[in-house]
Scaffold this motif. Structure first.
Motif, short mmCIF file in Angstrom:
data_model
loop_
_atom_site.label_atom_id
_atom_site.label_comp_id
_atom_site.label_asym_id
_atom_site.label_seq_id
_atom_site.Cartn_x
_atom_site.Cartn_y
_atom_site.Cartn_z
N GLU A 1 -15.72 77.41 4.03
CA GLU A 1 -15.59 78.41 5.21
C GLU A 1 -14.38 78.45 5.77
N ASP A 2 -14.15 79.25 6.69
CA ASP A 2 -12.47 79.44 7.20
C ASP A 2 -12.49 79.08 8.55
N PRO A 3 -11.49 78.05 9.06
CA PRO A 3 -11.53 77.58 10.58
C PRO A 3 -11.15 78.78 11.43
N ALA A 4 -10.66 79.83 10.74
CA ALA A 4 -10.45 81.03 11.90
C ALA A 4 -11.42 81.99 12.25
N LYS A 5 -12.76 81.34 11.65
CA LYS A 5 -14.16 82.25 11.87
C LYS A 5 -15.20 81.15 12.05
N LEU A 6 -15.04 80.54 13.26
CA LEU A 6 -16.03 79.60 13.62
C LEU A 6 -17.46 79.97 14.09
N PRO A 7 -18.35 79.66 13.91
CA PRO A 7 -19.90 80.11 14.39
C PRO A 7 -19.66 80.53 15.86
N THR A 8 -20.42 81.56 16.20
CA THR A 8 -20.79 81.97 17.55
C THR A 8 -22.03 81.76 17.96
N THR A 9 -23.08 81.68 17.01
CA THR A 9 -24.69 81.95 17.34
C THR A 9 -25.16 80.66 16.84
N TRP A 10 -26.47 80.36 17.12
CA TRP A 10 -27.38 79.34 16.49
C TRP A 10 -27.42 79.72 14.96
N GLU A 11 -27.70 80.86 14.70
CA GLU A 11 -27.96 81.33 13.28
C GLU A 11 -26.76 80.99 12.41
N GLU A 12 -25.42 81.17 12.84
CA GLU A 12 -24.38 81.01 12.18
C GLU A 12 -23.90 79.58 11.98
N PHE A 13 -24.37 78.70 13.00
CA PHE A 13 -24.13 77.38 12.90
C PHE A 13 -25.02 76.68 12.19
N ASP A 14 -26.26 77.31 12.02
CA ASP A 14 -27.31 76.60 11.24
C ASP A 14 -27.08 76.98 9.75
N ALA A 15 -26.26 77.94 9.45
CA ALA A 15 -25.78 78.41 8.11
C ALA A 15 -24.70 77.38 7.79
N TRP A 16 -24.01 77.01 8.44
CA TRP A 16 -22.70 76.17 8.37
C TRP A 16 -23.37 74.52 8.15
N ALA A 17 -24.31 74.45 8.92
CA ALA A 17 -24.97 73.08 8.94
C ALA A 17 -25.68 72.82 7.55
N ALA A 18 -26.42 73.73 7.00
CA ALA A 18 -27.01 73.64 5.48
C ALA A 18 -25.62 73.40 4.73
N LYS A 19 -24.62 74.09 4.65
CA LYS A 19 -23.39 73.78 3.50
C LYS A 19 -22.68 72.53 3.57
N ALA A 20 -23.04 72.01 5.08
CA ALA A 20 -22.35 70.77 5.41
C ALA A 20 -23.44 69.76 4.55
N LYS A 21 -24.48 69.80 4.92
CA LYS A 21 -25.58 68.87 4.37
C LYS A 21 -25.45 68.85 2.62
N GLU A 22 -25.18 69.93 1.93
CA GLU A 22 -25.22 70.09 0.71
C GLU A 22 -24.03 69.47 0.15
N LYS A 23 -22.99 69.41 1.03
CA LYS A 23 -21.77 68.86 0.56
C LYS A 23 -21.70 67.20 0.98
N GLY A 24 -22.66 66.60 1.57
CA GLY A 24 -22.61 65.40 1.91
C GLY A 24 -22.25 65.19 3.15
N PHE A 25 -21.83 66.07 3.96
CA PHE A 25 -21.45 65.85 5.42
C PHE A 25 -22.67 65.93 6.45
N TYR A 26 -22.64 65.26 7.72
CA TYR A 26 -23.40 65.49 8.61
C TYR A 26 -22.76 66.97 9.41
N ALA A 27 -23.67 67.61 10.23
CA ALA A 27 -23.38 68.96 10.85
C ALA A 27 -22.86 68.43 12.06
N LEU A 28 -23.55 67.78 12.87
CA LEU A 28 -23.06 67.51 14.22
C LEU A 28 -23.76 66.17 14.61
#
Length: 424
Positions: free
Chosen positions: A175-202
């Motif tokens: 993802e791009d640091p210049a395009k951070l999530p603004t909604t629950w839905e956008e953050f949830d999508a990022w959270a799923a990608k973080a989990k896939e890569k072995g990171f916690y989202a929050l």
């Protein structure tokens, strides 16, 4: 106010704290409040403050400058500034007021103010406020100073909790640091990608205050906890969405396994194992100090509403002050834009006067963070705001442990809150 009257009020308040009662006591008003235009303000006042930094000498100079500014308008008032510790501050204030030798002005936070005001311990400031006195304040900062449509304090500082992102993790998930999530839905999508890569989202400190855990999600979903009129709303459809969001993040492993009882996740965050944290100015200071990775700050998320948590610090006047006129004028003075610049430059909190935020013009991250106080709610403003937190925390923990559904947990929390409010 006579000593006998304040003792009655304080005894009622102490009983309320012990038994979590909510019986209001009458508040005696002062006759002919003085403004600097229509009455002479003189005498002596004592102001109780706390150590806001680790530099006592710097704070002493700060208060000398603030008092000197007050004395430009009120030269016949002697101001005694006394610093008291944070620990046991409730008991110290109550004991002093009961003995009729308390301060004329003291510092309070949002969950203290309604408790004190509801039993008549605080002086109403509305009679001292003139046209334009409130114009410069951030609107959200005035919420915590108001109880039942009356103003009992003026705010001097704010915080704003929002998401801080690890830019290295953002890039690792594509993802791009210049395009951070603004909604629950956008953050949830990022959270799923973080989990896939072995990171916690929050981070989620389930063992800490509800202000930094579920409350922001409740407000963003359009929900509430309890109103000033004792309407319990924590289990309505909007509020339950917040329970569902937390439960979903835990079940999917977006937040750490110990989130049910954790007090913080600093080790994971500073170790580069987490996409984001919900943090405030303190976290910004630590990030700048540690310098372990590049980070970005996002605006508070939005679902139905764009809201977050941020405490508000205020100054109030006890109703048994020996010099209410001078005390009220000091509260107005210490929270004006000039003195907020002095106070918040030293303490590095966010001013509640919009024009005083220029102290952060050369600090990019604090300047950005200061723009988010417009979205910051100071918590649940209610005399029982502090007392009901354990009930909510317990039910959220039970839900996360898998023993209740989000709706069942919210319903149980509502039942416990209603029982607390119904106590005689």
């Amino acid at each position: 106010m006579k000593k006998k009257s304040i003792l009655v009020l304080l005894m009622a308040f102490i009983l309320m704290l012990a038994a979590c009662s909510n019986e209001p006591a009458s508040n005696e008003s002062n006759d002919d409040p003085a403004s600097k235009d229509d009455a002479k303000v003189e005498g002596e006042i004592t102001v109780w403050v706390h150590p806001y930094t680790g530099d006592a000498a710097k704070e002493e100079e700060m208060w000398k400058e603030i008092v000197a500014n007050y004395n430009k308008d009120f030269p016949d008032v002697k101001v005694n500034v006394e610093t008291i510790p944070w620990s046991n501050r409730d008991q110290k204030v109550l004991t002093a007021l009961a003995a009729n030798n308390g301060p004329d002005v003291f510092y309070a936070i949002p969950d203290q103010m309604p408790q004190y005001a509801d039993v008549g311990m605080l002086l109403e400031l509305d009679p001292y406020l003139e046209d334009g006195d409130l114009d410069g304040f951030v609107e959200s900062s005035l919420l915590s100073t108001t109880w039942k449509d009356k103003k009992y304090g003026l705010p001097i500082l704010q915080e704003a909790y929002t998401f801080f992102y690890n830019n290295e993790v953002i890039e690792a998930i594509g993802e791009d640091p210049a395009k951070l999530p603004t909604t629950w839905e956008e953050f949830d999508a990022w959270a799923a990608k973080a989990k896939e890569k072995g990171f916690y989202a929050l981070n989620y400190a389930g063992g800490g205050s509800m202000n930094g855990t579920i409350y922001p999600w409740i407000w963003q979903s359009g929900g509430q906890v309890v109103t000033a009129e004792n309407e319990v709303k924590i289990n309505n459809a909007d509020s339950v969405k917040a329970f569902e969001m937390i439960n979903n993040m835990y079940e999917k492993g977006y937040i750490p396994e110990d989130s049910i009882t954790a007090s913080n996740h600093n080790e994971l965050w500073f170790g580069g194992k987490m996409l984001a944290i919900l943090g405030s100015g303190i976290d910004l200071t630590l990030l700048q100090k540690e310098g372990t990775f590049d980070f970005s700050i996002a605006a508070p998320l939005k679902n139905k509403e764009q809201l977050t948590y941020g405490t508000t610090g205020m100054f109030v006047v006890p109703s048994n002050s020996d010099n209410p006129d001078a005390a009220a004028q000091f509260v107005k003075s210490v929270t004006n834009a000039e003195n907020q610049r002095i106070f918040n430059t030293v303490t590095q909190y966010i001013p509640t006067q919009e024009e005083a935020k220029d102290i952060f013009d050369s600090n990019e991250h604090m300047k950005q963070l200061s723009t988010y106080t417009q979205y910051a709610l100071p918590g649940v403003i209610h005399p029982k705001g502090r007392a009901i937190m354990p009930f909510i925390q317990s039910e959220v923990q039970t839900m996360m442990a898998g023993d209740k559904t989000p709706q069942e947990a919210a319903d149980a929390a509502a039942e416990a809150i209603e029982a607390e409010l119904a106590k005689p």
